[in-house]
Scaffold this motif. Structure first.
Motif, PDB file in Angstrom:
ATOM      1  N   LEU A 282      84.351  15.093 -40.194  1.00  0.00           N
ATOM      2  CA  LEU A 282      84.181  15.353 -38.862  1.00  0.00           C
ATOM      3  C   LEU A 282      84.383  16.857 -38.566  1.00  0.00           C
ATOM      4  O   LEU A 282      83.885  17.511 -37.705  1.00  0.00           O
ATOM      5  CB  LEU A 282      84.726  14.447 -37.891  1.00  0.00           C
ATOM      6  CG  LEU A 282      83.970  13.178 -37.715  1.00  0.00           C
ATOM      7  CD1 LEU A 282      84.942  12.189 -36.826  1.00  0.00           C
ATOM      8  CD2 LEU A 282      82.737  13.447 -37.214  1.00  0.00           C
TER       9      LEU A 282
ATOM     10  N   ILE B 262      75.701  11.776 -38.601  1.00  0.00           N
ATOM     11  CA  ILE B 262      76.722  10.849 -38.567  1.00  0.00           C
ATOM     12  C   ILE B 262      76.571   9.721 -39.671  1.00  0.00           C
ATOM     13  O   ILE B 262      77.446   9.152 -40.216  1.00  0.00           O
ATOM     14  CB  ILE B 262      76.469   9.997 -37.319  1.00  0.00           C
ATOM     15  CG1 ILE B 262      77.025  11.123 -36.010  1.00  0.00           C
ATOM     16  CG2 ILE B 262      77.343   8.744 -37.034  1.00  0.00           C
ATOM     17  CD1 ILE B 262      76.211  10.918 -34.762  1.00  0.00           C
ATOM     18  N   ASP B 263      75.448   9.348 -40.001  1.00  0.00           N
ATOM     19  CA  ASP B 263      75.013   8.279 -41.053  1.00  0.00           C
ATOM     20  C   ASP B 263      75.753   8.861 -42.390  1.00  0.00           C
ATOM     21  O   ASP B 263      76.366   7.986 -42.988  1.00  0.00           O
ATOM     22  CB  ASP B 263      73.446   8.350 -41.107  1.00  0.00           C
ATOM     23  CG  ASP B 263      73.012   7.522 -42.281  1.00  0.00           C
ATOM     24  OD1 ASP B 263      72.943   7.689 -43.320  1.00  0.00           O
ATOM     25  OD2 ASP B 263      72.344   6.393 -41.802  1.00  0.00           O
TER      26      ASP B 263
ATOM     27  N   PHE C  87      74.656   8.938 -31.797  1.00  0.00           N
ATOM     28  CA  PHE C  87      75.833   8.218 -32.468  1.00  0.00           C
ATOM     29  C   PHE C  87      75.681   6.813 -32.650  1.00  0.00           C
ATOM     30  O   PHE C  87      75.917   6.210 -33.621  1.00  0.00           O
ATOM     31  CB  PHE C  87      77.154   8.377 -31.535  1.00  0.00           C
ATOM     32  CG  PHE C  87      78.408   7.905 -31.860  1.00  0.00           C
ATOM     33  CD1 PHE C  87      78.988   8.334 -32.890  1.00  0.00           C
ATOM     34  CD2 PHE C  87      78.876   6.731 -31.188  1.00  0.00           C
ATOM     35  CE1 PHE C  87      80.291   7.884 -33.492  1.00  0.00           C
ATOM     36  CE2 PHE C  87      80.004   6.411 -31.611  1.00  0.00           C
ATOM     37  CZ  PHE C  87      80.717   6.586 -32.999  1.00  0.00           C
TER      38      PHE C  87
ATOM     39  N   GLY D  18      73.518  13.113 -27.795  1.00  0.00           N
ATOM     40  CA  GLY D  18      74.703  12.695 -28.657  1.00  0.00           C
ATOM     41  C   GLY D  18      75.085  11.224 -28.871  1.00  0.00           C
ATOM     42  O   GLY D  18      75.353  10.853 -29.578  1.00  0.00           O
ATOM     43  N   ARG D  19      74.896  10.850 -27.347  1.00  0.00           N
ATOM     44  CA  ARG D  19      75.257   9.297 -27.259  1.00  0.00           C
ATOM     45  C   ARG D  19      74.345   8.504 -28.124  1.00  0.00           C
ATOM     46  O   ARG D  19      74.739   7.578 -29.017  1.00  0.00           O
ATOM     47  CB  ARG D  19      75.527   8.877 -25.793  1.00  0.00           C
ATOM     48  CG  ARG D  19      76.018   7.513 -25.808  1.00  0.00           C
ATOM     49  CD  ARG D  19      76.472   7.238 -24.059  1.00  0.00           C
ATOM     50  NE  ARG D  19      76.299   5.854 -24.236  1.00  0.00           N
ATOM     51  CZ  ARG D  19      75.247   5.121 -23.880  1.00  0.00           C
ATOM     52  NH1 ARG D  19      73.955   5.700 -23.676  1.00  0.00           N
ATOM     53  NH2 ARG D  19      75.021   3.841 -23.834  1.00  0.00           N
TER      54      ARG D  19
ATOM     55  N   ALA E  15      71.568  11.475 -35.850  1.00  0.00           N
ATOM     56  CA  ALA E  15      72.297  10.230 -36.543  1.00  0.00           C
ATOM     57  C   ALA E  15      72.168  10.421 -37.887  1.00  0.00           C
ATOM     58  O   ALA E  15      73.089   9.841 -38.493  1.00  0.00           O
ATOM     59  CB  ALA E  15      71.251   9.247 -36.156  1.00  0.00           C
TER      60      ALA E  15
ATOM     61  N   GLY F 225      73.176   6.137 -35.584  1.00  0.00           N
ATOM     62  CA  GLY F 225      73.944   6.617 -36.690  1.00  0.00           C
ATOM     63  C   GLY F 225      74.867   5.242 -37.139  1.00  0.00           C
ATOM     64  O   GLY F 225      74.708   4.867 -38.237  1.00  0.00           O
ATOM     65  N   VAL F 226      75.627   4.868 -36.159  1.00  0.00           N
ATOM     66  CA  VAL F 226      76.631   3.766 -36.398  1.00  0.00           C
ATOM     67  C   VAL F 226      76.055   2.411 -36.654  1.00  0.00           C
ATOM     68  O   VAL F 226      76.233   1.779 -37.638  1.00  0.00           O
ATOM     69  CB  VAL F 226      77.841   3.553 -35.257  1.00  0.00           C
ATOM     70  CG1 VAL F 226      78.571   2.406 -35.472  1.00  0.00           C
ATOM     71  CG2 VAL F 226      78.507   4.699 -35.128  1.00  0.00           C
TER      72      VAL F 226
ATOM     73  N   LYS G  71      73.403  17.867 -28.654  1.00  0.00           N
ATOM     74  CA  LYS G  71      74.288  17.370 -27.662  1.00  0.00           C
ATOM     75  C   LYS G  71      73.948  16.527 -26.593  1.00  0.00           C
ATOM     76  O   LYS G  71      74.431  15.333 -26.317  1.00  0.00           O
ATOM     77  CB  LYS G  71      74.987  18.475 -26.977  1.00  0.00           C
ATOM     78  CG  LYS G  71      76.267  19.335 -27.810  1.00  0.00           C
ATOM     79  CD  LYS G  71      76.838  20.149 -26.761  1.00  0.00           C
ATOM     80  CE  LYS G  71      77.893  21.155 -27.858  1.00  0.00           C
ATOM     81  NZ  LYS G  71      78.387  22.451 -26.789  1.00  0.00           N
TER      82      LYS G  71
END
Lengths: 390, 390
Positions: B195, B161-162, B94, B90-91, B158, B97-98, B87
């Motif tokens: 998600l 998220i990936d 993210f 997290g930022r 990541a 990942g994006v 956590k």
């Protein structure tokens, strides 16, 4: 992706069923292995059908996992067995092995011939009565922490001899059945090879390990004692099949060799998680292979009852007589411990079915008998071991 | 019997090749995993041929063992990862990942379109450039004891998220390729499901485990914390495939959940022998799948070089930019750590081949690129982690 999902679901179902079965069995004061076999029966093709018959035949991923599981089990049993201890019970183990093969073979042939089979066929059928499967008994002995008892050593030593004799017998009956004669020379060669394999691995292997145990620590990998021991286990399991023996015999020898090293306790400790993960696949598949539909025909049911009784009694008598020098209580434990049949009986039955010696019913009965003995033995053996605590 | 012998020999060969490869690599100061992949390459169908191409396709026993190996690997990585720690990053995770998906996708599409493919085909090809394979990086991080570093947490977060984004992308390009439109509604549904799965398992699972860890000890089986954790691992690995994610994402979540319990250290300890035995099958098979014969054609070789450079640079840029808030050194490590492609790229390439979007050469190049990135990354990542010790 779809195949991955399907196999993961199957692994999950088998693993959870095994855990639930073992838990229930243990709460009922039965060995956990009984629960795992019954769980396999329940989720198998002839009951719930969560496992299909195609998923559990030889060569499938599940079958390979099961094979790895029983190989690792016998490896860990070997780890708890010292060659010195086996030698001490050598005479008893030899007698148990020989009588444990001879009595079932004679009784089996007589029964088959009495039921109208020609002698060559009768001998083939009897061969399927012979081979003890060490896996089930070994698991019960291990669960109860009884591997150090003298009866356990006799059983394990006898299982090795039993396997050698069963292999010889299979060679003889196959050749008789195919109308060929039996060449004493070639049989002696087969015998010499198998004995040579076991003796050389047992004697030379343990000596090398005693002197060179530090080799296990020399690679950089911090888990190298385990990885080298596992490599030896896989290698000897393969080699023993090349010498006509069951893979588990080689795995057992590998464990026995590794038990001579100073890393023995560490290896025993590290093998536990491997057993916890992989052996359930063996026992669940053992249960799943029981074809419950045989039990719907009355004639098959009677035949199964007769065959199972002969198989149980004949093996018990052979084992009991062979171990009588240990006293009646120990001889009883050894006799019971030798009862489970397994893979080898099933393999012989498959050969019989393929070559037309066995009808479908005979085949199903032999397989069901092999597996019934595996279900009957654990609770009896556990009760005996507890009553006659050493 | 014969089949048993053959599979045991194969298991022995793979296992020993992996140990030798890892040992040589480590003596050359490379991560052991590089040696295992190269060992697979050497014994694989396009070099020595000790493993045939048929033995390593999806659904074979070896492939299932490999799948179990990588599932257990990510489970153990999860065990060393706390949700709280994830956590905190997290930022960054993210963003990594994006951007780690967006940059390779854009660069891949532009390259493919520039080489004469129609847009719908170009997007499909680009989709095969996208997905990071967490297995390779996770193994290197674990080997170097670097899983507690902030960069490791960013990479692992990541990777989750990936994987979600790659799955969405695959849905989009498949539907575009088939000439259908893309329904934003159905895409949002898929996204919400994936998600939802990750968040619910991550949040609720860890909370339940924190409160109810004693459940793991309640069965009679003394190894029950491990067996229950393994059951959860297999179950979540399966469930995550049902939600369109890779099995290893579920296994990672299962490990992360189990890391909240007080039995965590015991579990980490017990998982080691399982990894030692089973993960070599994954990495050797990864290597064995590399078709070295592609490298004999000059045009394919050039295409492979270009594609690999694009794949490496685009992923590095995405990861680096996403992690820039951690400083340049950490961002470099994250960027490199995201480079390996793997199963997902291969799966997309297979879909492309089957649907006729990819020629045989394009397919082979994409697969070779996926695997090349897996070989290139470990030594670079290891060198970076050692230079910038945290």
């Amino acid at each position: 992706m779809h195949e991955t999902a399907a196999i993961l679901l199957t692994l999950f179902v088998i693993f959870v069923a095994a855990q639930i079965g073992a838990e229930i069995a243990q709460r009922l004061k039965l060995p956990g292995v009984v629960g795992e076999i019954v769980a396999g029966c329940v989720i198998g093709p002839s009951a719930l059908g969560w496992l299909s018959a195609e998923q559990i035949v030889a060569g499938t991923p599940l079958d390979v996992l099961a094979e790895i599981g029983v190989v690792l089990l016998l490896f860990s049993v070997g780890l708890e067995t010292r060659l010195e201890d086996l030698k001490k019970v050598g005479r008893s183990a030899f007698l148990v092995g020989v009588l444990g093969v001879a009595v079932p073979f004679v009784m089996g042939s007589l029964w088959a011939h009495g039921n109208g089979f020609a002698w060559s066929k009768s001998l083939f059928i009897a061969a399927a009565f012979v081979a003890t499967s060490a896996g089930i008994t070994a698991r019960v002995l291990q669960e109860l922490g009884a591997l150090q008892r003298i009866e356990s050593r006799v059983i394990l030593g006898a299982a090795v001899i039993d396997d050698i004799l069963a292999m010889l017998l299979l060679g003889v009956v196959t050749s008789l059945q195919m109308g060929g004669g039996v060449s004493v020379g070639s049989l002696l060669l087969v015998l010499a090879q198998a004995l040579g394999f076991v003796v050389i691995i047992g004697m030379v292997g343990t000596r090398v390990m005693r002197l060179r145990a530090r080799w296990l620590d020399s690679p950089i990998n911090p888990l190298s004692p385990l990885t080298i021991a596992l490599a030896i286990c896989l290698g000897l399991a393969f080699l023993s099949t090349e010498f006509g023996l069951a893979a588990i015999i080689g795995a057992f020898l590998a464990g026995m060799i590794a038990s001579e090293t100073h890393q023995r306790e560490q290896l025993e400790h590290q093998t536990q998680p491997l057993l916890a993960f992989l052996t359930p696949f063996f026992f669940v598949l053992t249960g799943a292979k029981i074809d419950l539909s045989v039990f719907t025909s009355k004639s098959a049911l009677i035949m199964l009852a007769v065959v199972t009784v002969i198989a149980v009694i004949s093996k018990f008598i052979g084992g009991f007589l062979g171990a009588l020098s240990l006293g009646r209580n120990s001889a009883t434990i050894v006799g019971v411990g030798m009862i489970p049949r397994g893979e080898v009986g099933v393999v012989i039955a498959s050969l019989g079915l393929a070559s037309g010696v066995f009808s479908n019913q005979t085949y199903a009965v032999i397989v069901a008998m092999s597996l019934l003995t595996s279900i009957i033995t654990p609770p009896v053996l556990a009760a005996l071991l507890k009553r006659h605590a050493s």
